[in-house]
Design a protein around this motif. Structure first.
Motif, PDB file in Angstrom:
ATOM      1  N   THR A  27       0.836  -1.198   0.000  1.00 60.16           N
ATOM      2  CA  THR A  27       0.000   0.000   0.000  1.00 60.16           C
ATOM      3  C   THR A  27       0.877   1.256   0.000  1.00 60.16           C
ATOM      4  O   THR A  27       2.092   1.174   0.192  1.00 60.16           O
ATOM      5  CB  THR A  27      -0.890   0.023   1.257  1.00 60.16           C
ATOM      6  N   SER A  28       0.239   2.391  -0.157  1.00 60.89           N
ATOM      7  CA  SER A  28       0.995   3.648  -0.118  1.00 60.89           C
ATOM      8  C   SER A  28       1.637   3.852   1.253  1.00 60.89           C
ATOM      9  O   SER A  28       2.757   4.361   1.339  1.00 60.89           O
ATOM     10  CB  SER A  28       0.105   4.838  -0.487  1.00 60.89           C
ATOM     11  N   PRO A  39       3.097   9.517   2.373  1.00 59.07           N
ATOM     12  CA  PRO A  39       2.189   8.666   1.594  1.00 59.07           C
ATOM     13  C   PRO A  39       1.429   9.410   0.496  1.00 59.07           C
ATOM     14  O   PRO A  39       1.079   8.814  -0.525  1.00 59.07           O
ATOM     15  CB  PRO A  39       1.211   8.111   2.643  1.00 59.07           C
ATOM     16  N   ARG A  43       1.124   8.109  -3.232  1.00 61.37           N
ATOM     17  CA  ARG A  43      -0.155   7.914  -3.928  1.00 61.37           C
ATOM     18  C   ARG A  43      -0.173   8.636  -5.270  1.00 61.37           C
ATOM     19  O   ARG A  43      -0.696   8.117  -6.258  1.00 61.37           O
ATOM     20  CB  ARG A  43      -1.320   8.377  -3.047  1.00 61.37           C
ATOM     21  N   LYS A  44       0.420   9.818  -5.325  1.00 56.95           N
ATOM     22  CA  LYS A  44       0.487  10.541  -6.604  1.00 56.95           C
ATOM     23  C   LYS A  44       1.314   9.751  -7.621  1.00 56.95           C
ATOM     24  O   LYS A  44       0.921   9.600  -8.777  1.00 56.95           O
ATOM     25  CB  LYS A  44       1.083  11.939  -6.404  1.00 56.95           C
ATOM     26  N   LEU A  46       1.881   6.509  -7.585  1.00 57.82           N
ATOM     27  CA  LEU A  46       1.115   5.311  -7.942  1.00 57.82           C
ATOM     28  C   LEU A  46       0.065   5.646  -8.993  1.00 57.82           C
ATOM     29  O   LEU A  46      -0.144   4.881  -9.945  1.00 57.82           O
ATOM     30  CB  LEU A  46       0.465   4.702  -6.699  1.00 57.82           C
ATOM     31  N   VAL A  57      -3.734  -0.797  -9.106  1.00 61.94           N
ATOM     32  CA  VAL A  57      -3.894  -0.458  -7.698  1.00 61.94           C
ATOM     33  C   VAL A  57      -5.316  -0.810  -7.306  1.00 61.94           C
ATOM     34  O   VAL A  57      -6.271  -0.307  -7.905  1.00 61.94           O
ATOM     35  CB  VAL A  57      -3.627   1.048  -7.436  1.00 61.94           C
TER      36      VAL A  57
END
Length: 149
Positions: A27-28, A39, A43-44, A46, A57
């Motif tokens: 996960t992030s 995180p 997330r950006k 990802l 994802v």
């Protein structure tokens, strides 16, 4: 000027997915712990990698996984997914060189082809390295109990 850390962070993300996805959800938050980066930034990245079709994802805490075989993803693919390169050009010229100066007036003629050769050489090298190469190198540094095969 340096290329941002987004590229090396993205490569780090792929290494983590490859090493840890069998044993846990990547996960992030997990990736933030490995990279020591917020995180939100993970997330950006990802999201950018997902938009490029390089990872999938799962919503919520489902984790990330690689979308294609490692041998089919090059460093150039990753670079293009996460680096903000305007109009495909690595080098950005200062906005208003002086037209009154013989150097300023001609700086594009002086540098454009040379900078394009540099960019092409860099992209050719990035295209020659795959995530499979990264996996092989990563395995050299993992403890023996981490068998990735």
């Amino acid at each position: 000027m340096q290329i941002s850390s987004r590229f090396t962070l993205a490569v780090h993300i792929f290494a983590c997915i490859d090493v840890f996805a069998k044993d846990c959800k990547v996960t992030s938050d997990f990736l933030a712990g490995s990279t020591n980066v917020n995180p939100v930034i993970i997330r950006k990245l990802l999201g950018q990698l997902k938009s490029a079709g390089l990872i999938t994802v799962a919503r919520g805490t489902g984790g990330a996984s690689v979308a294609k075989p490692l041998r089919e993803i090059t460093f150039l693919d990753i670079y293009r997914a996460v680096e903000c390169v305007e109009n495909g050009s690595l080098f950005h010229f200062h906005e208003n060189p002086s037209a009154a100066c013989p150097v300023g007036r001609n700086i594009h003629h002086i540098l454009d082809d040379k900078l394009l050769r540099v960019q092409n050489a860099m992209e050719k090298e990035l295209a020659s390295i795959t995530l499979e190469d990264l996996k092989q190198d990563t395995e050299k540094y993992l403890p023996k109990e981490w068998n990735m095969s």
